[in-house]
Design an enzyme around this catalytic site. Structure first.
Site, PDB file in Angstrom:
ATOM      1  N   ASP A 271       0.842  -1.204   0.000  1.00  0.00           N
ATOM      2  CA  ASP A 271       0.000   0.000   0.000  1.00  0.00           C
ATOM      3  C   ASP A 271       0.877   1.254   0.000  1.00  0.00           C
ATOM      4  O   ASP A 271       2.101   1.182   0.145  1.00  0.00           O
ATOM      5  CB  ASP A 271      -0.972  -0.020   1.187  1.00  0.00           C
TER       6      ASP A 271
ATOM      7  N   ASP B 115       1.137   5.621 -14.286  1.00  0.00           N
ATOM      8  CA  ASP B 115       0.801   4.681 -15.355  1.00  0.00           C
ATOM      9  C   ASP B 115      -0.608   5.032 -15.877  1.00  0.00           C
ATOM     10  O   ASP B 115      -1.573   5.056 -15.107  1.00  0.00           O
ATOM     11  CB  ASP B 115       0.798   3.261 -14.774  1.00  0.00           C
TER      12      ASP B 115
ATOM     13  N   ASP C 109       0.360   3.199 -21.249  1.00  0.00           N
ATOM     14  CA  ASP C 109       0.236   1.753 -21.397  1.00  0.00           C
ATOM     15  C   ASP C 109      -0.300   1.371 -22.787  1.00  0.00           C
ATOM     16  O   ASP C 109      -1.292   1.947 -23.247  1.00  0.00           O
ATOM     17  CB  ASP C 109      -0.740   1.256 -20.310  1.00  0.00           C
TER      18      ASP C 109
ATOM     19  N   GLU D   2       4.817   2.741 -23.843  1.00  0.00           N
ATOM     20  CA  GLU D   2       5.162   1.326 -23.864  1.00  0.00           C
ATOM     21  C   GLU D   2       5.081   0.889 -25.318  1.00  0.00           C
ATOM     22  O   GLU D   2       4.017   0.909 -25.927  1.00  0.00           O
ATOM     23  CB  GLU D   2       4.154   0.530 -23.031  1.00  0.00           C
TER      24      GLU D   2
ATOM     25  N   HIS E  68       7.432  -5.635 -14.875  1.00  0.00           N
ATOM     26  CA  HIS E  68       6.338  -6.467 -14.349  1.00  0.00           C
ATOM     27  C   HIS E  68       5.774  -7.423 -15.395  1.00  0.00           C
ATOM     28  O   HIS E  68       4.908  -8.231 -15.073  1.00  0.00           O
ATOM     29  CB  HIS E  68       5.234  -5.562 -13.814  1.00  0.00           C
ATOM     30  N   ASP E  69       6.189  -7.280 -16.651  1.00  0.00           N
ATOM     31  CA  ASP E  69       5.666  -8.156 -17.710  1.00  0.00           C
ATOM     32  C   ASP E  69       6.663  -9.243 -18.101  1.00  0.00           C
ATOM     33  O   ASP E  69       6.423  -9.961 -19.084  1.00  0.00           O
ATOM     34  CB  ASP E  69       5.330  -7.322 -18.956  1.00  0.00           C
TER      35      ASP E  69
END
Ligand code: GLC
Length: 586
Positions: free
Chosen positions: A66, A135, A236, A290, A357-358
């Site tokens: 958080d 993002d 994104d 991206e 993260h991908d």
């Protein structure tokens, strides 16, 4: 088998890049450009750290990270020396794709905290000299966004045109590939008797950018956050927002080249110019996309300064190099980075990443995760990332050398992409054992495990039950242990960040590849005005010798992940994964 964001990513590897511009006298040109103040930008000189908020630090014991958890770690961020944070989405969302399915762009998902917490977190970063990058997920919304719910209610609803529809009376729509859905990119809605388009999961309907109202909504969202003080936006899946809305039938097998067929649509540049005028310029922010299209020319058209569109982008050209356990060759790796650098030597600016993260973890994909070499190979990769031209993007945990976890069975996966791919592979009749082996290696879930802070329960990430299993190796790989160890991956990362910040040559200096065909050592120089440094990186688990005439003229060793460096005349003997940066005498 390809993996996560699979088609998209691999495609970008196979893409054929057209040459943009010939660069002659590279070093001189670059020096001249770099000494030009309008060329210099904070987002070029920065070092970006990516935080996946649900896995960073949990303070309320619900098992999810958080904002207060990030606030608790602000001093850690400052100690890293990083100057920018990109945080993955934390907006209201049903979390089908972990927040990349937004149901309210101006509200925060309660599990992360409140708007006040957000403000405190961002202010805390900025007080420490760290800029904040938001993002922005606007190729699609969530299917639970009010716009989509209304759009489904009837064709007369004012939100119907916020999405792409195919009226069912025209028959079935022409097939579109979906990156996450084995059933394809269209889904039927009974209440309005139409099919809607979704490039990703069916819960992520694509927004209709043809509609000026949609674009105004997007700019309004960006302004909302810009007014709160965010410094930049990560756009994104942005290359997909513009579509040929006649939805022609693409040839069979086209999905292997997904970016070419679905990206860089007819009005993309008009939209970007509009966004620049509405948001980027007036709010003095920057945007990174991206994806960078399918060719060098595409990438230039997106980011060159005189275009007034985006400011930077990251391409996927090397992501596929190590997407199978068989790995990659160093010459391929060198070639990708060298050609992109060459094409951007004079104009435009790119971001550089080796993991996010991908993708699965940096050290598993490009280094060596064995206990013997994990430390040195991660240090070597971080030396590379932080000594190349282009803004370096480091993913949380890679400053420690966090590794993949072992997930051999599909039952353990929660990621919409992994599950979708599994379905697609099954439908294609693939060997599912081989599929699982590769998925286990390259699934993006590998890189979403909780941050490893210390050796207490759950790595100090949460007092509750973590949303995702903590990697068993947290007792040895964690921040607390590495802060104490002068030779740790973490302390090397901090030194490397400082070195980059203290030496403009590492930011703006011209890059020259040396010893191109050496399959073991990556050698290059960076040159800016009268400063020149030599970077030597051993990509193997054994000693390797490199012979270069300029070694005889080397001076101070600026960074080294071993105690010493064995040099004799014009030859250096590098230890396994040894990484050094040496300044050159004149
Ligand atoms: C981008 C994100 C990825 C997400 C997808 C759909 O590629 O990086 O995590 O799943 O877009 O929004």
């Amino acid at each position: 088998m390809k993996s996560i964001l699979p088609t998209l990513l691999i495609i970008m590897i196979i893409m054929s890049c057209t040459k943009h511009k010939k660069t002659q006298g590279q070093a001189d040109v670059t020096s001249e450009i770099a000494s030009n103040d309008t060329f210099k930008k904070w987002w070029k000189e920065g070092v970006l750290y990516q935080i996946y908020p649900q896995s960073f630090n949990d303070t309320d014991g619900d098992g999810f990270g958080d904002f207060r958890g990030v606030i608790e770690k602000l001093d850690y961020l400052e100690r890293l020396g990083i100057t920018m944070v990109w945080m993955n989405p934390f907006f209201e969302s049903p979390l089908v794709d972990n927040g990349y399915d937004v149901s309210n762009y101006k509200a925060i998902h309660p599990r992360y905290g409140t708007m006040d917490d957000f403000q405190e977190m961002m202010d805390g970063m900025q007080a420490r000299g760290i800029k904040f990058v938001l993002d922005v997920v606007v190729n699609h919304s969530s299917n639970e966004h009010e716009w989509f719910k209304q759009a489904c209610s009837s064709r007369d609803n004012k939100y119907y045109n916020y999405y792409h529809w195919w009226p069912a009376e025209k028959g079935k729509p022409p097939h579109r590939h979906s990156l996450f859905d084995p059933e394809g990119g269209w889904d039927y809605v009974e209440s309005n008797n139409s099919y809607y388009l979704h490039t990703f999961a069916e819960e992520q309907p694509d927004l209709n950018w043809e509609n000026p109202k949609v674009r105004q909504e997007v700019y309004d969202i960006m302004k909302f956050w810009a007014k709160k003080g965010v410094n930049g936006f990560r756009m994104d899946a942005f290359q997909f927002v513009s579509k040929d809305t006649t939805f022609p039938q693409f040839p069979k097998g086209h999905e292997k080249d997904f970016a070419k067929w679905y990206g860089m649509g007819p009005h993309l540049h008009d939209y970007l110019k509009e966004m620049y005028n509405e948001v980027i310029e007036p709010y003095n922010v920057f945007a990174v996309a991206e994806g960078a299209g399918s060719t060098f020319q595409d990438a230039h058209d997106l980011v060159d300064a005189d275009r007034n569109e985006l400011q930077t982008a990251y391409h996927f050209d090397y992501v596929g190099l190590s997407r199978t356990p068989e790995g990659y060759t160093l010459s391929e790796f060198k070639e990708v980075f060298t050609k992109w650098d060459r094409e951007f030597a004079e104009e435009g600016w790119l971001a550089i990443f080796l993991s996010n993260h991908d993708n699965s973890r940096l050290v598993n994909r490009f280094g060596n995760p064995s206990p013997e070499f994990r430390r040195v190979s991660t240090q070597m990769l971080n030396t590379f990332l932080l000594s190349m031209r282009g803004t370096p993007y480091t993913y949380y945990g890679d400053e420690l050398g966090m590794t993949n976890i072992d997930m051999p069975s599909i039952e353990e996966y929660v990621d919409v992409s992994a599950i979708g791919e599994y379905g697609m592979a099954k439908a294609r009749g693939e060997d599912m054992e081989a599929f699982m082996k590769t998925l286990n290696y390259n699934s993006r879930e590998n890189a979403r495990t909780p941050m490893q802070w210390d050796d207490s329960q759950n790595a100090g990430f949460t007092t509750g039950i973590p949303w995702k299993r903590v990697n068993d190796n947290y007792t040895s790989i964690n921040v607390a242990a590495q802060e104490k160890d002068p030779n740790s991956v973490l302390n090397h990362f901090k030194k490397m960040v400082k070195l980059r910040k203290d030496n403009e040559v590492l930011v703006y200096g011209a890059y020259t590849l040396l010893d191109k065909d050496n399959e073991e050592v990556y050698s290059f120089t960076r040159t800016l005005d009268d400063q020149k440094v030599l970077v030597l990186l051993n990509f193997t688990d054994h000693e390797s010798e490199v012979t270069l005439p300029l070694i005889e003229n080397t001076g101070e060793i600026l960074i080294n992940n071993y105690e010493d460096l064995v040099t004799k005349a014009n030859t250096v003997n590098l230890k396994p994964y040894q990484a050094v940066i040496i300044s050159m005498n004149h």
